[in-house]
Design a protein around this motif. Sequence first.
Motif, PDB file in Angstrom:
ATOM      1  N   UNK A  34       0.860  -1.100   0.074  1.00  0.00           N
ATOM      2  CA  UNK A  34       0.109   0.057   0.125  1.00  0.00           C
ATOM      3  C   UNK A  34       0.728   1.206  -0.202  1.00  0.00           C
ATOM      4  N   UNK A  35       1.969   1.225   0.604  1.00  0.00           N
ATOM      5  CA  UNK A  35       2.957   2.407   0.748  1.00  0.00           C
ATOM      6  C   UNK A  35       3.575   2.676  -0.813  1.00  0.00           C
ATOM      7  N   UNK A  36       3.815   1.423  -1.525  1.00  0.00           N
ATOM      8  CA  UNK A  36       4.253   1.613  -2.707  1.00  0.00           C
ATOM      9  C   UNK A  36       3.193   1.938  -3.530  1.00  0.00           C
ATOM     10  N   UNK A  37       2.195   1.605  -3.462  1.00  0.00           N
ATOM     11  CA  UNK A  37       0.934   2.140  -4.181  1.00  0.00           C
ATOM     12  C   UNK A  37       0.558   3.630  -4.203  1.00  0.00           C
ATOM     13  N   UNK A  38       0.954   4.284  -2.746  1.00  0.00           N
ATOM     14  CA  UNK A  38       0.925   5.714  -2.705  1.00  0.00           C
ATOM     15  C   UNK A  38       1.925   6.288  -3.190  1.00  0.00           C
ATOM     16  N   UNK A  39       3.052   5.934  -3.304  1.00  0.00           N
ATOM     17  CA  UNK A  39       4.192   6.509  -3.794  1.00  0.00           C
ATOM     18  C   UNK A  39       4.143   6.621  -5.402  1.00  0.00           C
ATOM     19  N   UNK A  40       3.546   5.616  -5.999  1.00  0.00           N
ATOM     20  CA  UNK A  40       3.542   5.395  -7.489  1.00  0.00           C
ATOM     21  C   UNK A  40       2.388   6.501  -7.956  1.00  0.00           C
ATOM     22  N   UNK A  41       1.237   6.592  -6.989  1.00  0.00           N
ATOM     23  CA  UNK A  41       0.110   7.374  -7.362  1.00  0.00           C
ATOM     24  C   UNK A  41       0.806   8.850  -7.489  1.00  0.00           C
ATOM     25  N   UNK A  42       1.496   9.222  -6.468  1.00  0.00           N
ATOM     26  CA  UNK A  42       1.848  10.397  -6.098  1.00  0.00           C
ATOM     27  C   UNK A  42       2.577  11.046  -7.577  1.00  0.00           C
ATOM     28  N   UNK A  43       3.698   9.728  -7.943  1.00  0.00           N
ATOM     29  CA  UNK A  43       4.739  10.143  -8.761  1.00  0.00           C
ATOM     30  C   UNK A  43       3.903  10.413 -10.232  1.00  0.00           C
ATOM     31  N   UNK A  44       2.822   9.655 -10.504  1.00  0.00           N
ATOM     32  CA  UNK A  44       2.126   9.778 -11.699  1.00  0.00           C
ATOM     33  C   UNK A  44       1.144  11.167 -11.581  1.00  0.00           C
ATOM     34  N   UNK A  45       0.793  11.610 -10.529  1.00  0.00           N
ATOM     35  CA  UNK A  45       0.182  12.769 -10.275  1.00  0.00           C
ATOM     36  C   UNK A  45       0.925  13.975 -10.704  1.00  0.00           C
ATOM     37  N   UNK A  46       2.346  13.755 -10.097  1.00  0.00           N
ATOM     38  CA  UNK A  46       3.337  14.803 -10.485  1.00  0.00           C
ATOM     39  C   UNK A  46       3.664  14.811 -11.805  1.00  0.00           C
ATOM     40  N   UNK A  47       3.638  13.856 -12.754  1.00  0.00           N
ATOM     41  CA  UNK A  47       3.750  13.767 -14.117  1.00  0.00           C
ATOM     42  C   UNK A  47       2.596  14.181 -14.878  1.00  0.00           C
ATOM     43  N   UNK A  48       1.356  13.848 -14.313  1.00  0.00           N
ATOM     44  CA  UNK A  48       0.159  14.403 -14.892  1.00  0.00           C
ATOM     45  C   UNK A  48       0.256  15.998 -15.040  1.00  0.00           C
ATOM     46  N   UNK A  49       0.654  16.344 -13.893  1.00  0.00           N
ATOM     47  CA  UNK A  49       0.683  17.866 -13.614  1.00  0.00           C
ATOM     48  C   UNK A  49       1.559  18.599 -14.694  1.00  0.00           C
ATOM     49  N   UNK A  50       2.882  17.857 -14.647  1.00  0.00           N
ATOM     50  CA  UNK A  50       3.633  18.621 -15.504  1.00  0.00           C
ATOM     51  C   UNK A  50       3.228  18.215 -17.120  1.00  0.00           C
ATOM     52  N   UNK A  51       2.506  17.524 -17.316  1.00  0.00           N
ATOM     53  CA  UNK A  51       2.247  17.189 -18.825  1.00  0.00           C
ATOM     54  C   UNK A  51       1.177  18.261 -19.092  1.00  0.00           C
ATOM     55  N   UNK A  52       0.412  18.600 -18.288  1.00  0.00           N
ATOM     56  CA  UNK A  52      -0.858  19.363 -18.377  1.00  0.00           C
ATOM     57  C   UNK A  52      -0.194  21.088 -18.578  1.00  0.00           C
ATOM     58  N   UNK A  53       0.504  21.086 -17.769  1.00  0.00           N
ATOM     59  CA  UNK A  53       1.256  22.736 -17.855  1.00  0.00           C
ATOM     60  C   UNK A  53       2.596  22.975 -18.601  1.00  0.00           C
ATOM     61  N   UNK A  54       3.209  21.794 -19.126  1.00  0.00           N
ATOM     62  CA  UNK A  54       4.649  21.720 -19.792  1.00  0.00           C
ATOM     63  C   UNK A  54       4.555  21.918 -21.384  1.00  0.00           C
TER      64      UNK A  54
END
Length: 54
Positions: A34-54
């Motif tokens: 579950x901790x690994x799932x949380x960190x993967x979700x945070x990393x995916x969210x970070x990339x998504x935000x970067x793709x939308x504003x980049x």
Amino acid sequence: MDQTTIVFLALSVLGIGLFIAGVAVLQGLGWALLAGAGSCSLAAGFLRKGMRHG
């Protein structure tokens, strides 16, 4: 498809898979999954935000 999109999709699928496996176990190893799932979700969210504003 560019490389960022592929990494985003891979992290999203990995996060969902880790979450499902962690909920299925819910003992010592389950909490680590579950901790690994949380960190993967945070990393995916970070990339998504970067793709939308980049």
